[in-house]
Design a protein around this motif. Sequence first.
Motif, PDB file in Angstrom:
ATOM      1  N   GLU A   1       0.838  -1.199   0.000  1.00  0.00           N
ATOM      2  CA  GLU A   1       0.000   0.000   0.000  1.00  0.00           C
ATOM      3  C   GLU A   1       0.874   1.251   0.000  1.00  0.00           C
ATOM      4  O   GLU A   1       1.037   1.916   1.029  1.00  0.00           O
ATOM      5  CB  GLU A   1      -0.940  -0.004   1.203  1.00  0.00           C
ATOM      6  CG  GLU A   1      -1.935  -1.146   1.201  1.00  0.00           C
ATOM      7  CD  GLU A   1      -2.893  -1.092   2.381  1.00  0.00           C
ATOM      8  OE1 GLU A   1      -2.801  -0.133   3.172  1.00  0.00           O
ATOM      9  OE2 GLU A   1      -3.726  -2.001   2.506  1.00  0.00           O
ATOM     10  N   PRO A   2       1.455   1.584  -1.159  1.00  0.00           N
ATOM     11  CA  PRO A   2       2.285   2.792  -1.226  1.00  0.00           C
ATOM     12  C   PRO A   2       1.447   4.046  -1.056  1.00  0.00           C
ATOM     13  O   PRO A   2       0.227   4.040  -1.273  1.00  0.00           O
ATOM     14  CB  PRO A   2       2.881   2.718  -2.638  1.00  0.00           C
ATOM     15  CG  PRO A   2       1.922   1.869  -3.408  1.00  0.00           C
ATOM     16  CD  PRO A   2       1.367   0.874  -2.440  1.00  0.00           C
ATOM     17  N   GLN A   3       2.095   5.117  -0.652  1.00  0.00           N
ATOM     18  CA  GLN A   3       1.420   6.408  -0.508  1.00  0.00           C
ATOM     19  C   GLN A   3       1.426   7.110  -1.864  1.00  0.00           C
ATOM     20  O   GLN A   3       2.493   7.364  -2.430  1.00  0.00           O
ATOM     21  CB  GLN A   3       2.137   7.257   0.539  1.00  0.00           C
ATOM     22  CG  GLN A   3       2.092   6.667   1.945  1.00  0.00           C
ATOM     23  CD  GLN A   3       2.866   7.512   2.940  1.00  0.00           C
ATOM     24  OE1 GLN A   3       3.861   8.139   2.595  1.00  0.00           O
ATOM     25  NE2 GLN A   3       2.407   7.527   4.180  1.00  0.00           N
ATOM     26  N   ARG A   4       0.253   7.426  -2.363  1.00  0.00           N
ATOM     27  CA  ARG A   4       0.143   8.057  -3.682  1.00  0.00           C
ATOM     28  C   ARG A   4      -0.396   9.471  -3.543  1.00  0.00           C
ATOM     29  O   ARG A   4      -1.341   9.719  -2.801  1.00  0.00           O
ATOM     30  CB  ARG A   4      -0.782   7.251  -4.598  1.00  0.00           C
ATOM     31  CG  ARG A   4      -0.191   5.940  -5.082  1.00  0.00           C
ATOM     32  CD  ARG A   4      -1.109   5.286  -6.118  1.00  0.00           C
ATOM     33  NE  ARG A   4      -0.534   4.052  -6.638  1.00  0.00           N
ATOM     34  CZ  ARG A   4      -0.753   2.850  -6.118  1.00  0.00           C
ATOM     35  NH1 ARG A   4      -1.534   2.745  -5.055  1.00  0.00           N
ATOM     36  NH2 ARG A   4      -0.198   1.785  -6.644  1.00  0.00           N
ATOM     37  N   TYR A   5       0.215  10.372  -4.294  1.00  0.00           N
ATOM     38  CA  TYR A   5      -0.217  11.760  -4.349  1.00  0.00           C
ATOM     39  C   TYR A   5      -0.362  12.118  -5.828  1.00  0.00           C
ATOM     40  O   TYR A   5       0.590  11.968  -6.601  1.00  0.00           O
ATOM     41  CB  TYR A   5       0.801  12.685  -3.692  1.00  0.00           C
ATOM     42  CG  TYR A   5       1.218  12.247  -2.306  1.00  0.00           C
ATOM     43  CD1 TYR A   5       0.524  12.669  -1.178  1.00  0.00           C
ATOM     44  CD2 TYR A   5       2.311  11.390  -2.129  1.00  0.00           C
ATOM     45  CE1 TYR A   5       0.907  12.268   0.091  1.00  0.00           C
ATOM     46  CE2 TYR A   5       2.699  10.982  -0.859  1.00  0.00           C
ATOM     47  CZ  TYR A   5       1.993  11.424   0.246  1.00  0.00           C
ATOM     48  OH  TYR A   5       2.377  11.012   1.496  1.00  0.00           O
ATOM     49  N   GLN A   6      -1.516  12.584  -6.217  1.00  0.00           N
ATOM     50  CA  GLN A   6      -1.745  12.894  -7.622  1.00  0.00           C
ATOM     51  C   GLN A   6      -2.236  14.324  -7.783  1.00  0.00           C
ATOM     52  O   GLN A   6      -3.071  14.801  -7.016  1.00  0.00           O
ATOM     53  CB  GLN A   6      -2.759  11.933  -8.242  1.00  0.00           C
ATOM     54  CG  GLN A   6      -2.911  12.111  -9.752  1.00  0.00           C
ATOM     55  CD  GLN A   6      -3.784  11.042 -10.374  1.00  0.00           C
ATOM     56  OE1 GLN A   6      -5.005  11.111 -10.276  1.00  0.00           O
ATOM     57  NE2 GLN A   6      -3.160  10.048 -11.008  1.00  0.00           N
ATOM     58  N   SER A   7      -1.687  15.000  -8.782  1.00  0.00           N
ATOM     59  CA  SER A   7      -2.110  16.355  -9.120  1.00  0.00           C
ATOM     60  C   SER A   7      -2.548  16.380 -10.576  1.00  0.00           C
ATOM     61  O   SER A   7      -1.841  15.857 -11.450  1.00  0.00           O
ATOM     62  CB  SER A   7      -0.959  17.346  -8.917  1.00  0.00           C
ATOM     63  OG  SER A   7      -0.528  17.367  -7.571  1.00  0.00           O
TER      64      SER A   7
END
Length: 297
Positions: free
Chosen positions: A127-133
């Motif tokens: 469960e990687p930490q994902r940040y999307q813009s």
Amino acid sequence: MTAQNDSLIRFLLPDAGVRGVHVHLSASWQEILSHAVYPDQAAELLGEAAVASALFTGHTKVDGRLSIQLRSSSALRALFAECTAAGTLRGIVQLSDGGDAPRDLTTLGDDALLAITIENPGLDPREPQRYQSLVGLTAPALDEAFEDYFRQSEQLPTRLLLVADRHGAAGLMLQKLPGDEGDEDGWARASALFETLSKAELLATPAADLLHRLFHEESPTLVGEKALRFGCSCSRERVAGMLQSLGEEEARAAAEPDGVVEIRCEFCGREYHFPLTEFGILFSSNGELLPAPERLQ
């Protein structure tokens, strides 16, 4: 500084209060191109996206990977470019039959989506930490769209130039340092110097020569340099995880009529073969579910 190798170079213009990143790709770009045949405009856009993914890892903290994704219902179905913290790059373009990427990205249509995604390791490796813009397609060129994004969303004055052809790809990014660092007209000076740079010069000039030519009066300071190379994260274990996620019934259907599932990685061309004789182990109730590979989505 290493001249014309595949590299990422971070630098400062201390008096002006400006930070910068320079990227040049040669061998890694040739490796990306070697796994598919793209028309000219699609190849150029993929090269620019690959450079941008590397540039942005020099702009923000990335412990895992940073990707640029573009999707639309036009002839350019999807584009994916990725750079990891270790400096490995990969990328692909998916086109409709006979299609090519447009020269003007604003013509992709209202449903087109451009995104920057950062994926860092989490406490659980599954469960990687994902940040999307999301990036608005507000300009014809990719570098102009990203400039608008940084200026409007991050409120950081930014200059960005991207270029790619069949032989190489390069990019230069400048940003004003947050706060009041630098003298009053530092950003105006740096931006004016940036304006003198052409895409042809950016692609042809070694990094050390380019930074000296542009910014020698600003006393540029080298902050760091990293080698870049082609690399793919596919593996037999990750492909097995994808088959497990499909379920045994669907995997068996995919194995017909030859009795084997054959999967080819779109990024690196590596082929994986899973014969029906291995399904007993693969789908054993005691078998651990393996993480599925990254897919364009």
